[in-house]
Motif scaffolding. Structure first.
Motif, short mmCIF file in Angstrom:
data_model
loop_
_atom_site.label_atom_id
_atom_site.label_comp_id
_atom_site.label_asym_id
_atom_site.label_seq_id
_atom_site.Cartn_x
_atom_site.Cartn_y
_atom_site.Cartn_z
N TYR A 158 0.82 -1.21 0.00
CA TYR A 158 0.00 0.00 0.00
C TYR A 158 0.86 1.27 0.00
N ALA A 191 -0.39 4.38 -2.05
CA ALA A 191 -1.53 5.06 -1.42
C ALA A 191 -1.09 5.78 -0.16
N ASP A 204 -1.23 9.97 1.05
CA ASP A 204 -2.20 10.17 2.11
C ASP A 204 -1.69 11.25 3.07
#
Length: 91
Positions: free
Chosen positions: A34, A37, A41
């Motif tokens: 991840y 992402a 973020d």
């Protein structure tokens, strides 16, 4: 799926002064799938920066390998730009 609760918990643990490099590397392994992402973020980018800063050479290399195909995309994102800068400074 990496949610904000997981990101915040990992960030809290990674920022603890007593955390070892081995623990940092273990946290990195948990979020590598991840990492893109997390890099863009608002909270995750700080976590990724800490992993780059405090992780082993292998951790930095793995993060770089995972992000390199997307470095332009991450670099122009308002949160991701900090991750790219940390990679430049640390790698």
């Amino acid at each position: 799926d990496l949610n904000s609760t997981v990101i915040r918990e990992c960030r809290r643990r990674v920022e603890h002064p007593a955390v070892t490099m081995e623990e940092i590397d273990a946290f990195s392994e948990q979020i590598l799938d991840y990492i893109l992402a997390a890099s863009v973020d608002p909270v995750g980018n700080i976590l990724v920066q800490k992993l780059i800063e405090r992780g082993s050479e292998e951790t930095r290399t793995e993060i770089l390998d995972r992000l390199s195909p997307f470095i332009a995309t991450v670099g122009i994102h308002k949160n991701g730009t900090w991750v790219v800068q940390k990679l430049i400074n640390q790698c």
